[in-house]
Every structure is written in C-alpha cells, then in structure tokens.
Scaffold this active site. Sequence first.
Site, PDB file in Angstrom:
ATOM      1  N   TYR A 159       1.023  -1.817   0.065  1.00 29.85           N
ATOM      2  CA  TYR A 159       0.196   0.142   0.248  1.00 29.85           C
ATOM      3  C   TYR A 159       0.605   1.082   0.560  1.00 29.85           C
ATOM      4  CZ  TYR A 159      -4.352  -2.616   0.424  1.00 29.85           C
ATOM      5  OH  TYR A 159      -5.435  -3.186  -0.049  1.00 29.85           O
ATOM      6  N   ASN A 162     -12.242   3.259  -7.090  1.00 31.36           N
ATOM      7  CA  ASN A 162     -10.552   3.898  -7.261  1.00 31.36           C
ATOM      8  C   ASN A 162     -10.131   4.215  -5.800  1.00 31.36           C
ATOM      9  OD1 ASN A 162     -10.821   2.731  -9.824  1.00 31.36           O
ATOM     10  ND2 ASN A 162     -10.266   4.754 -10.187  1.00 31.36           N
ATOM     11  N   VAL A 163      -9.591   4.049  -5.770  1.00 29.07           N
ATOM     12  CA  VAL A 163      -8.554   4.495  -3.741  1.00 29.07           C
ATOM     13  C   VAL A 163      -7.486   5.809  -4.701  1.00 29.07           C
ATOM     14  CG1 VAL A 163      -9.517   1.865  -2.787  1.00 29.07           C
ATOM     15  CG2 VAL A 163      -7.356   2.201  -4.022  1.00 29.07           C
ATOM     16  N   HIS A 211     -14.598   2.051  -1.617  1.00 28.98           N
ATOM     17  CA  HIS A 211     -13.400   0.813  -1.286  1.00 28.98           C
ATOM     18  C   HIS A 211     -12.766   2.530  -0.692  1.00 28.98           C
ATOM     19  CE1 HIS A 211     -14.542  -1.519  -4.674  1.00 28.98           C
ATOM     20  NE2 HIS A 211     -15.886  -1.297  -3.905  1.00 28.98           N
ATOM     21  N   GLY A 234     -14.851   2.536 -17.091  1.00 31.28           N
ATOM     22  CA  GLY A 234     -13.655   1.634 -16.908  1.00 31.28           C
ATOM     23  C   GLY A 234     -13.293   1.306 -15.615  1.00 31.28           C
ATOM     24  N   THR A 235     -14.790   0.026 -15.917  1.00 28.01           N
ATOM     25  CA  THR A 235     -14.878  -1.218 -14.492  1.00 28.01           C
ATOM     26  C   THR A 235     -15.465  -2.295 -15.569  1.00 28.01           C
ATOM     27  OG1 THR A 235     -15.948  -1.379 -12.269  1.00 28.01           O
ATOM     28  CG2 THR A 235     -17.661  -0.021 -14.293  1.00 28.01           C
ATOM     29  N   SER A 236     -14.969  -3.503 -14.680  1.00 25.30           N
ATOM     30  CA  SER A 236     -14.846  -4.381 -15.033  1.00 25.30           C
ATOM     31  C   SER A 236     -16.434  -5.545 -14.453  1.00 25.30           C
ATOM     32  CB  SER A 236     -13.380  -5.647 -14.994  1.00 25.30           C
ATOM     33  OG  SER A 236     -13.476  -5.760 -13.623  1.00 25.30           O
ATOM     34  N   ASN A 262     -15.766   1.668 -22.376  1.00 24.00           N
ATOM     35  CA  ASN A 262     -14.436   0.507 -21.625  1.00 24.00           C
ATOM     36  C   ASN A 262     -14.387   0.388 -23.240  1.00 24.00           C
ATOM     37  OD1 ASN A 262     -13.309  -1.635 -21.102  1.00 24.00           O
ATOM     38  ND2 ASN A 262     -14.622  -1.254 -18.923  1.00 24.00           N
ATOM     39  N   PRO A 263     -12.386   0.302 -22.924  1.00 26.23           N
ATOM     40  CA  PRO A 263     -12.724  -0.453 -25.015  1.00 26.23           C
ATOM     41  C   PRO A 263     -12.902  -1.585 -24.718  1.00 26.23           C
ATOM     42  CG  PRO A 263     -10.930   0.008 -23.444  1.00 26.23           C
ATOM     43  CD  PRO A 263     -11.552   0.748 -22.524  1.00 26.23           C
TER      44      PRO A 263
HETATM   45  P1  NAD Z   1     -10.601  -4.086 -13.538  1.00 23.99           P
HETATM   46  O1  NAD Z   1      -9.133  -3.469 -13.195  1.00 23.99           O
HETATM   47  O2  NAD Z   1     -11.493  -4.820 -12.499  1.00 23.99           O
HETATM   48  O3  NAD Z   1     -10.782  -3.711 -14.539  1.00 23.99           O
HETATM   49  C1  NAD Z   1     -11.101  -2.290 -15.212  1.00 23.99           C
HETATM   50  C2  NAD Z   1     -11.752  -2.517 -16.280  1.00 23.99           C
HETATM   51  O4  NAD Z   1     -11.011  -1.260 -17.558  1.00 23.99           O
HETATM   52  C3  NAD Z   1     -11.378  -2.850 -17.345  1.00 23.99           C
HETATM   53  O5  NAD Z   1     -13.206  -3.436 -18.174  1.00 23.99           O
HETATM   54  C4  NAD Z   1     -11.075  -2.742 -18.366  1.00 23.99           C
HETATM   55  O6  NAD Z   1     -11.347  -2.743 -20.272  1.00 23.99           O
HETATM   56  C5  NAD Z   1     -10.791  -1.198 -19.106  1.00 23.99           C
HETATM   57  N1  NAD Z   1     -10.126  -0.093 -18.998  1.00 23.99           N
HETATM   58  C6  NAD Z   1      -8.436  -0.691 -19.796  1.00 23.99           C
HETATM   59  N2  NAD Z   1      -8.275   0.339 -19.466  1.00 23.99           N
HETATM   60  C7  NAD Z   1      -9.026   1.096 -19.318  1.00 23.99           C
HETATM   61  C8  NAD Z   1      -9.956   3.023 -20.166  1.00 23.99           C
HETATM   62  N3  NAD Z   1      -8.091   3.545 -20.729  1.00 23.99           N
HETATM   63  N4  NAD Z   1     -10.137   3.737 -19.965  1.00 23.99           N
HETATM   64  C9  NAD Z   1     -11.408   3.243 -20.249  1.00 23.99           C
HETATM   65  N5  NAD Z   1     -11.691   1.803 -19.363  1.00 23.99           N
HETATM   66  C10 NAD Z   1     -10.336   1.137 -19.351  1.00 23.99           C
HETATM   67  O7  NAD Z   1     -11.036  -1.924 -11.945  1.00 23.99           O
HETATM   68  P2  NAD Z   1     -12.732  -2.620 -11.434  1.00 23.99           P
HETATM   69  O8  NAD Z   1     -14.069  -2.431 -11.965  1.00 23.99           O
HETATM   70  O9  NAD Z   1     -12.150  -0.529 -10.922  1.00 23.99           O
HETATM   71  O10 NAD Z   1     -12.338  -3.203 -10.520  1.00 23.99           O
HETATM   72  C11 NAD Z   1     -11.212  -4.023  -9.406  1.00 23.99           C
HETATM   73  C12 NAD Z   1     -10.448  -3.499  -8.135  1.00 23.99           C
HETATM   74  O11 NAD Z   1      -9.655  -3.038  -8.126  1.00 23.99           O
HETATM   75  C13 NAD Z   1     -11.700  -2.339  -7.438  1.00 23.99           C
HETATM   76  O12 NAD Z   1     -12.806  -2.645  -6.089  1.00 23.99           O
HETATM   77  C14 NAD Z   1     -10.873  -0.700  -7.223  1.00 23.99           C
HETATM   78  O13 NAD Z   1     -10.938  -0.502  -5.543  1.00 23.99           O
HETATM   79  C15 NAD Z   1      -9.103  -1.747  -7.195  1.00 23.99           C
HETATM   80  N6  NAD Z   1      -8.257  -1.128  -7.864  1.00 23.99           N
HETATM   81  C16 NAD Z   1      -8.166   0.260  -7.832  1.00 23.99           C
HETATM   82  C17 NAD Z   1      -7.903   0.845  -8.663  1.00 23.99           C
HETATM   83  C18 NAD Z   1      -7.241   2.978  -8.566  1.00 23.99           C
HETATM   84  O14 NAD Z   1      -7.574   3.084  -7.345  1.00 23.99           O
HETATM   85  N7  NAD Z   1      -6.668   3.143  -9.623  1.00 23.99           N
HETATM   86  C19 NAD Z   1      -6.518   0.209  -9.699  1.00 23.99           C
HETATM   87  C20 NAD Z   1      -6.776  -1.172  -9.250  1.00 23.99           C
HETATM   88  C21 NAD Z   1      -7.497  -2.091  -9.009  1.00 23.99           C
END
Ligand code: NAD
Length: 243
Positions: free
Chosen positions: A66, A102-103, A119, A188-190, A214-215
Amino acid sequence: MTLEQARAALRSARRVAVLTGAGVSAESGIPTFRDAQTGHWSRFRPEDLASPEAYRRDPETVWQWYAGRYRDVSRAQPNEAHHLLARLERGKGEGFFLATQNVDGLHARAGSERLVELHGNLSTARCEACGTVAPLPDPEAFTPPPSCPVCGSRMRPNIVWFGEFLPELALEAAARAFEEAEVALIVGTSGQVYPAAGLALETRRAGGMVIEVNPDETELTPYMNCSVRDVASRGLAALMGEG
Ligand code: NAD
Ligand code: ZN
C-alpha cells in the site's frame, strides 16, 4: 442506441450518476488489476494482499504494497477523463453524483466534489484500536506502519478489503443516486466487484438509461443501452460532444 442519441440523453438529463473503476485512471499510468498481473506485484494476487487475513498474517508486506501504491498515485496526475467528469459535475450541479471504486484520489484532485469513494483511499489510514482516520505523511517520507495520532496504536490502510463491508452511508447515497438517475455512465470498470457493479442495474431497473465507456466488453455490457468502445478520455469526450 446510437452515440448521437446517448449524447443527446446525457446533455438533457438533469440527474446523472457515474460509476468509475480502475480503467478511468489507466491513462494516468495507474495499473488496473489486470495490468497489475504483469507488473512488479504480479507474483501476488490482489486477493492475497487486500484482505483482512493477509493483513493479520503479514502486516508488513501488506503495508509495503500500500505504501508503494500510495507513492505511485501521488506521483500520477488526473487525466482528461477525470477532468471531463469534474466539468460534467459543474454543468449538472446538484443532479450529479459520482461513485468511484478507485482508491487513488484522482477524482478529488481533478475537482470532483459530489463524490463517494466506495473502496476507501490510499492517502489515509485508520486506527485499528479507536477507528480514527488520519492522512498519511508525505509519501516520499513515509515508512509504514503509521501510528494513531489519538491513541498511538497501529493503523491499517483505509481501504475496503475483500470480504469487508462498504461504508453504509456512502453505498446508500450511491444506490439512491443511481435509482433516480435519468442517465448513468459506467466508466472503466469490469463490473465484477459487487455491490458497486449492481449500481448500474439500479438505474436500468428504474427506467433510466445506462451508458458504458470501456475499450472492452464487460460483465455489464448486456445491460447497457449504449457501449462506447474507447478509452475513458476519448469516450467521455465523444459523449460530452467534444470529441
Ligand atoms: P478492473 O481492473 O477489474 O477493470 C478495469 C476495467 O477498465 C476493464 O474492464 C478494462 O477493460 C477497462 N479499461 C482499461 N483501460 C481503460 C481505459 N483507458 N479507459 C477505460 N476503461 C479502461 O477494475 P475495477 O472494475 O475498478 O474493479 C477492481 C477493483 O480494483 C476495485 O475494487 C478497485 O478498488 C481496485 N483498483 C483500484 C485502482 C485505482 O484506484 N486506480 C487500481 C486497480 C484496482
Ligand atoms: Zn487510535
């Protein structure tokens, strides 16, 4: 529904709710979970670090992970997608709501205010004894674990871990906003992490329109009125009539 129709719906909507995930920060150089599987921490699965069990077993390794992520996001900058969402909020005013998984704190740094971080946040820690939440020291000077400014006990990352509950008030506010939204944007969420992913379905169930940026195809794609297959910055620019 065409992009043109989605754009018109977003423009005229008075109530707009947005859910973002790791993909919205990808263009800031912050790895998504999938990207992370190829990087430095690839030998760990997130579930093996981001859980209460992992922290009980090996608090030092978990804190190091972290602290590294905190350092990385502090060096990163909000990208055009974060800025466009802050601009959308200024346009919609009280009818706007943003829930992020996102965090990394980048939405707040881009100026978003009607924001809940479902989160938690990498830049704060929470006391294991008394629950006090306090900001971490400057990332370059920070050596974990931090101790509580109130009672001196060890603090843990202020993150919602696998198997833990989301902050109830934040989740309730988000559920209400998505239910009332005329348009929901899912960026941008899976869509694999619940209950956050279920928010999109609240809008749909209540008769609102749901648009994904989302791409790639996601678990939520079958429930969308429109899917914009592009990265967050370009997809949002196209939806907001600036692309
Ligand atoms: P995920 O990693 O499961 O999915 C990411 C999604 O983003 C995918 O569907 C992918 O196709 C898409 N993606 C990739 N590049 C992109 C872009 N340039 N523009 C738009 N979309 C794009 O992430 P999630 O759905 O957020 O869930 C996973 C967990 O991971 C969450 O609970 C989160 O708290 C945590 N997380 C957070 C961060 C952060 O704070 N930045 C980073 C990694 C994971
Ligand atoms: Zn304390």
